[in-house]
Motif scaffolding. Structure first.
Motif, PDB file in Angstrom:
ATOM      1  N   LEU A   1       0.833  -1.201   0.000  1.00 11.50           N
ATOM      2  CA  LEU A   1       0.000   0.000   0.000  1.00 11.50           C
ATOM      3  C   LEU A   1       0.866   1.249   0.000  1.00 11.50           C
ATOM      4  CD1 LEU A   1      -2.699   1.513   0.272  1.00 11.50           C
ATOM      5  CD2 LEU A   1      -2.516   1.201   2.750  1.00 11.50           C
ATOM      6  N   ALA A   2       1.927   1.270   0.821  1.00 11.80           N
ATOM      7  CA  ALA A   2       2.790   2.445   0.904  1.00 11.80           C
ATOM      8  C   ALA A   2       3.437   2.760  -0.439  1.00 11.80           C
ATOM      9  CB  ALA A   2       3.857   2.239   1.971  1.00 11.80           C
ATOM     10  N   ALA A   3       3.884   1.731  -1.157  1.00 10.41           N
ATOM     11  CA  ALA A   3       4.511   1.942  -2.458  1.00 10.41           C
ATOM     12  C   ALA A   3       3.516   2.523  -3.461  1.00 10.41           C
ATOM     13  CB  ALA A   3       5.096   0.633  -2.974  1.00 10.41           C
ATOM     14  N   GLY A   4       2.320   1.939  -3.513  1.00 15.05           N
ATOM     15  CA  GLY A   4       1.320   2.459  -4.428  1.00 15.05           C
ATOM     16  C   GLY A   4       0.839   3.848  -4.043  1.00 15.05           C
ATOM     17  N   ALA A   5       0.693   4.091  -2.729  1.00  8.28           N
ATOM     18  CA  ALA A   5       0.232   5.392  -2.269  1.00  8.28           C
ATOM     19  C   ALA A   5       1.266   6.471  -2.576  1.00  8.28           C
ATOM     20  CB  ALA A   5      -0.056   5.344  -0.771  1.00  8.28           C
ATOM     21  N   ARG A   6       2.531   6.145  -2.413  1.00  8.55           N
ATOM     22  CA  ARG A   6       3.574   7.135  -2.718  1.00  8.55           C
ATOM     23  C   ARG A   6       3.529   7.531  -4.186  1.00  8.55           C
ATOM     24  NH1 ARG A   6      10.054   6.778  -1.231  1.00  8.55           N
ATOM     25  NH2 ARG A   6      10.692   8.590  -2.474  1.00  8.55           N
ATOM     26  N   ASP A   7       3.301   6.562  -5.066  1.00  2.00           N
ATOM     27  CA  ASP A   7       3.189   6.878  -6.488  1.00  2.00           C
ATOM     28  C   ASP A   7       2.010   7.801  -6.772  1.00  2.00           C
ATOM     29  OD1 ASP A   7       5.378   5.349  -7.026  1.00  2.00           O
ATOM     30  OD2 ASP A   7       4.256   3.565  -7.619  1.00  2.00           O
TER      31      ASP A   7
ATOM     32  N   GLY B   1       1.005  10.161  -4.609  1.00  2.00           N
ATOM     33  CA  GLY B   1       1.147  11.407  -3.863  1.00  2.00           C
ATOM     34  C   GLY B   1       0.796  11.318  -2.402  1.00  2.00           C
ATOM     35  N   VAL B   2       0.581  10.096  -1.872  1.00  2.00           N
ATOM     36  CA  VAL B   2       0.225   9.904  -0.467  1.00  2.00           C
ATOM     37  C   VAL B   2       1.373   9.174   0.235  1.00  2.00           C
ATOM     38  CG1 VAL B   2      -1.459   8.962   1.166  1.00  2.00           C
ATOM     39  CG2 VAL B   2      -2.210   9.718  -1.103  1.00  2.00           C
ATOM     40  N   LEU B   3       1.860   9.755   1.332  1.00  2.00           N
ATOM     41  CA  LEU B   3       2.931   9.130   2.094  1.00  2.00           C
ATOM     42  C   LEU B   3       2.388   8.552   3.399  1.00  2.00           C
ATOM     43  CD1 LEU B   3       5.831  11.734   1.732  1.00  2.00           C
ATOM     44  CD2 LEU B   3       5.475   9.639   0.416  1.00  2.00           C
ATOM     45  N   ILE B   4       2.664   7.268   3.630  1.00  2.00           N
ATOM     46  CA  ILE B   4       2.336   6.623   4.904  1.00  2.00           C
ATOM     47  C   ILE B   4       3.576   5.861   5.362  1.00  2.00           C
ATOM     48  CG2 ILE B   4      -0.089   6.419   4.246  1.00  2.00           C
ATOM     49  CD1 ILE B   4       0.401   3.387   3.917  1.00  2.00           C
ATOM     50  N   GLU B   5       3.554   5.362   6.601  1.00  2.00           N
ATOM     51  CA  GLU B   5       4.689   4.628   7.150  1.00  2.00           C
ATOM     52  C   GLU B   5       4.282   3.188   7.448  1.00  2.00           C
ATOM     53  OE1 GLU B   5       6.845   8.421   9.378  1.00  2.00           O
ATOM     54  OE2 GLU B   5       5.793   6.907  10.558  1.00  2.00           O
ATOM     55  N   PRO B   6       4.791   2.212   6.686  1.00  2.00           N
ATOM     56  CA  PRO B   6       4.479   0.811   6.986  1.00  2.00           C
ATOM     57  C   PRO B   6       4.875   0.458   8.412  1.00  2.00           C
ATOM     58  CG  PRO B   6       5.543   1.008   4.847  1.00  2.00           C
ATOM     59  CD  PRO B   6       5.645   2.354   5.502  1.00  2.00           C
ATOM     60  N   GLY B   7       4.087  -0.385   9.063  1.00  2.00           N
ATOM     61  CA  GLY B   7       4.286  -0.646  10.481  1.00  2.00           C
ATOM     62  C   GLY B   7       5.211  -1.788  10.811  1.00  2.00           C
TER      63      GLY B   7
ATOM     64  N   ASP C   1      12.172 -10.321  13.105  1.00  2.00           N
ATOM     65  CA  ASP C   1      12.633 -10.146  11.728  1.00  2.00           C
ATOM     66  C   ASP C   1      11.567 -10.540  10.709  1.00  2.00           C
ATOM     67  OD1 ASP C   1      15.092  -9.175  12.513  1.00  2.00           O
ATOM     68  OD2 ASP C   1      16.027 -11.161  12.567  1.00  2.00           O
ATOM     69  N   GLN C   2      10.519 -11.207  11.162  1.00  2.00           N
ATOM     70  CA  GLN C   2       9.380 -11.524  10.305  1.00  2.00           C
ATOM     71  C   GLN C   2       8.116 -10.944  10.945  1.00  2.00           C
ATOM     72  OE1 GLN C   2       9.588 -15.835   9.864  1.00  2.00           O
ATOM     73  NE2 GLN C   2      10.804 -15.610   7.999  1.00  2.00           N
ATOM     74  N   PRO C   3       7.995  -9.619  10.917  1.00  2.00           N
ATOM     75  CA  PRO C   3       6.908  -8.943  11.629  1.00  2.00           C
ATOM     76  C   PRO C   3       5.593  -9.025  10.864  1.00  2.00           C
ATOM     77  CG  PRO C   3       8.199  -7.343  10.428  1.00  2.00           C
ATOM     78  CD  PRO C   3       8.875  -8.671  10.204  1.00  2.00           C
ATOM     79  N   PRO C   4       4.484  -8.713  11.534  1.00  2.00           N
ATOM     80  CA  PRO C   4       3.214  -8.602  10.809  1.00  2.00           C
ATOM     81  C   PRO C   4       3.260  -7.429   9.836  1.00  2.00           C
ATOM     82  CG  PRO C   4       2.990  -7.817  13.072  1.00  2.00           C
ATOM     83  CD  PRO C   4       4.339  -8.460  12.975  1.00  2.00           C
ATOM     84  N   LEU C   5       2.585  -7.580   8.712  1.00  2.00           N
ATOM     85  CA  LEU C   5       2.659  -6.586   7.643  1.00  2.00           C
ATOM     86  C   LEU C   5       1.394  -5.749   7.510  1.00  2.00           C
ATOM     87  CD1 LEU C   5       4.328  -8.775   4.853  1.00  2.00           C
ATOM     88  CD2 LEU C   5       5.433  -7.331   6.585  1.00  2.00           C
ATOM     89  N   ASN C   6       0.395  -5.992   8.342  1.00  3.73           N
ATOM     90  CA  ASN C   6      -0.890  -5.326   8.143  1.00  3.73           C
ATOM     91  C   ASN C   6      -1.073  -4.069   8.995  1.00  3.73           C
ATOM     92  OD1 ASN C   6      -0.929  -7.116  10.366  1.00  3.73           O
ATOM     93  ND2 ASN C   6      -3.169  -7.085  10.408  1.00  3.73           N
ATOM     94  N   PHE C   7       0.028  -3.530   9.554  1.00  2.18           N
ATOM     95  CA  PHE C   7      -0.043  -2.292  10.332  1.00  2.18           C
ATOM     96  C   PHE C   7       0.634  -1.157   9.572  1.00  2.18           C
ATOM     97  CE2 PHE C   7      -0.379  -5.631  13.483  1.00  2.18           C
ATOM     98  CZ  PHE C   7      -1.306  -5.141  14.388  1.00  2.18           C
ATOM     99  N   PHE C   8       0.176   0.081   9.812  1.00  2.00           N
ATOM    100  CA  PHE C   8       0.886   1.264   9.313  1.00  2.00           C
ATOM    101  C   PHE C   8       0.525   2.463  10.173  1.00  2.00           C
ATOM    102  CE2 PHE C   8      -2.994   0.827   6.782  1.00  2.00           C
ATOM    103  CZ  PHE C   8      -3.531   2.108   6.747  1.00  2.00           C
ATOM    104  N   ARG C   9       1.377   3.476  10.105  1.00  2.00           N
ATOM    105  CA  ARG C   9       1.186   4.697  10.903  1.00  2.00           C
ATOM    106  C   ARG C   9       0.864   5.867   9.989  1.00  2.00           C
ATOM    107  NH1 ARG C   9       5.714   6.955  15.087  1.00  2.00           N
ATOM    108  NH2 ARG C   9       6.900   7.203  13.153  1.00  2.00           N
ATOM    109  N   LEU C  10      -0.078   6.697  10.444  1.00  2.00           N
ATOM    110  CA  LEU C  10      -0.462   7.918   9.726  1.00  2.00           C
ATOM    111  C   LEU C  10      -0.194   9.116  10.629  1.00  2.00           C
ATOM    112  CD1 LEU C  10      -3.919   6.827   8.241  1.00  2.00           C
ATOM    113  CD2 LEU C  10      -1.737   6.970   7.019  1.00  2.00           C
TER     114      LEU C  10
END
Length: 497
Positions: free
Chosen positions: A417-423, A425-431, A438-447
């Motif tokens: 989502l972060a990669a597509g959003a950056r393209d 014009g939207v910046l988010i921070e993957p969580g 080293d193998q964290p959950p991928l379904n979190f992000f910070r706004l």
């Protein structure tokens, strides 16, 4: 423009592009080339003549002064790489660049929807108040107070203001020998890690937690262990028995925003006393909406002195100021000063004095009230927009603060989502970077919403919701625009369909 012209000419001389006795273009020719007024060039030339950089010759024009010496007389080979022949991979003893960390584009301000955390918003920066304090700090009388080498000391005026104007609002009363100024909270954590942690020590860190702190302590010891966090904060019962140092963000947990409950706080302090655990309290976002909640600090309820408190002023005012502080036991602060002296002696005292004046004149309190009002408004808009456009995503704000922690459905990949959003014009921070595994959950992000104008939040979240649904359905995302203006137009077109 005069200043920029002068800088351009001085740089050209210093780098050897303009040699001594070289004639400069006429004022008219240079003005036409740079598309500025001729008087701008004339005034810049005259200022450089007064400074001895140029000389004026009658009916001939301006020339580089014969005494001017380039800093690099031999420009040959200037592009050759340094350190050729050294096998740095075999010589380096640490590789900080290989650690997992938060990544933010340097040109973040050019994006129309920068939902990134902890960045500067020029719209609410108190430019006039700060300028007044900087000018006052540069007066003759003030310069005499801060210009000397402090060796391992700080500006006593700033220490006084921290003790009387900043710390009491957090329920902390400290003597002058218990406070030290740092280059932001980051340096404070680095110094404490260096003083308190050895190779065999076990350090407990909230999971999820602050990535930079995790990486700092991992440079000191491989034994960095997770302490799970729930709706009441760090879980005391899950702290490993061997833990000797514990890092917490009790007032507002990073990144979830949870406040450590009173019961959990008491349990942690009791456990630390029983096991002789040293606590590091990072009160990184204490000023945003928490100024009256003194009970949320561990240091305020610590009779033993085992809690070292880390605070930040630059996060409230501007990250580029890099001003933070440590509050700790006198013995600890004494060694922290000695270590800081070996690193960089002390933070620039002109900035310390300007900040002291900013606090003493009441500008900080007024700015804080404005920040709280603006962030409260933005948080309300964010809540509403997320509820409407991010169906199926769990959003947590916590008390105060300037960010939201978002959990997507199981199987959702926030990095995609972060990669597509950056393209778009939207910046988010993957969580994933906030988790220790080293193998964290991928379904979190910070706004974050400290840097985005309020009127853009609704459109940005609506676009993010569309992109999130597209990511779930493996749909293509909009192409990245070439400029911020184009990005804004493309984003609005995507929102409107």
């Amino acid at each position: 423009m005069q200043t920029r012209v002068r800088e351009m000419i001085v740089a050209a001389i210093a780098e050897g592009w303009l040699r001594p006795e070289t004639p400069l273009p006429s004022s008219r020719a240079l003005a036409d080339c740079l598309c500025v007024a001729r008087n701008t060039i004339l005034l810049a030339y005259q200022q450089l003549v007064d400074e001895g950089v140029l000389e004026s010759r009658a009916r001939s024009g301006y020339f580089v002064c014969p005494q001017a010496k380039p800093m690099r007389p031999d420009m040959a080979g200037r592009d050759e790489p340094s350190g050729a022949g050294v096998d740095w991979s075999a010589r380096l003893r640490a590789y900080p660049s290989r650690q997992r960390n938060i990544a933010k584009p340097r040109e973040w301000s050019s994006y129309p929807y920068p939902f990134i955390y902890g960045q500067f918003d020029p719209a609410i920066f108190p430019a006039n108040d700060w300028r007044e304090c900087v000018r006052q700090a540069l007066s003759v009388l003030e310069i005499r107070g801060w210009a000397a080498d402090m060796i391992d000391g700080d500006d006593v005026y700033l220490i006084e203001q921290l003790r009387t104007r900043v710390l009491p609002r957090r329920g902390i009363w400290a003597g002058p020998d218990e406070v030290m100024v740092t280059l932001g909270a980051q340096q404070a954590l680095y110094i404490l890690a260096h003083l308190l942690v050895g190779r065999d020590d076990v350090v407990g860190i909230e999971d999820p937690g602050y990535p930079d702190a995790r990486n700092i302590f991992r440079l000191r010891t491989p034994h960095v262990v997770p302490v799970p966090v729930d709706d009441e904060g760090a879980i005391a019962d899950r702290i490993p028995d061997a833990c000797s140092v514990l890092l917490l963000t009790p007032a507002r947990h990073c990144p979830t925003g949870v406040t450590l409950s009173a019961a959990r706080r008491a349990s942690l302090l009791q456990l630390a006393a029983e096991r002789d655990i040293l606590l590091i309290e990072d009160d990184y976002e204490s000023n945003f909406g928490l100024s009256s909640d003194a009970a949320s600090t561990l240091r305020a309820h610590d009779p033993s002195g085992r809690v070292s408190y880390v605070g930040s002023l630059s996060k409230t005012l501007a990250p580029g100021l890099r001003l933070g502080f440590i509050v700790g036991a006198p013995d600890l602060i004494r060694e922290a000063r000695a270590l800081r002296r070996l690193m960089m002696r002390h933070p620039p005292t002109n900035n310390q004095r300007a900040m002291a004046l900013f606090l003493a004149l009441g500008h900080f309190d007024r700015h804080l009230r404005r920040c709280v009002d603006v962030l409260t408004e933005r948080a309300l808009v964010m809540r509403s927009a997320l509820a409407e456009h991010m169906d199926g995503f769990e959003c947590r704000f916590g008390t105060g603060g300037s960010s939201a922690w978002v959990r997507g459905p199981e199987g959702f990949d926030s990095r995609r989502l972060a990669a597509g959003a950056r393209d778009a014009g939207v910046l988010i921070e993957p969580g994933d970077v906030f988790f220790l595994d080293d193998q964290p959950p991928l379904n979190f992000f910070r706004l974050g919403f400290s840097a985005i104008p309020t009127h853009r939040i609704e459109a940005g979240i609506e676009l993010l919701g569309r992109l999130a649904r597209a990511a779930e359905q493996s749909s293509p995302v909009p192409e990245r625009p070439a400029s911020s203006g184009a990005a804004l137009d493309a984003a609005h077109r995507a929102v409107s369909g």
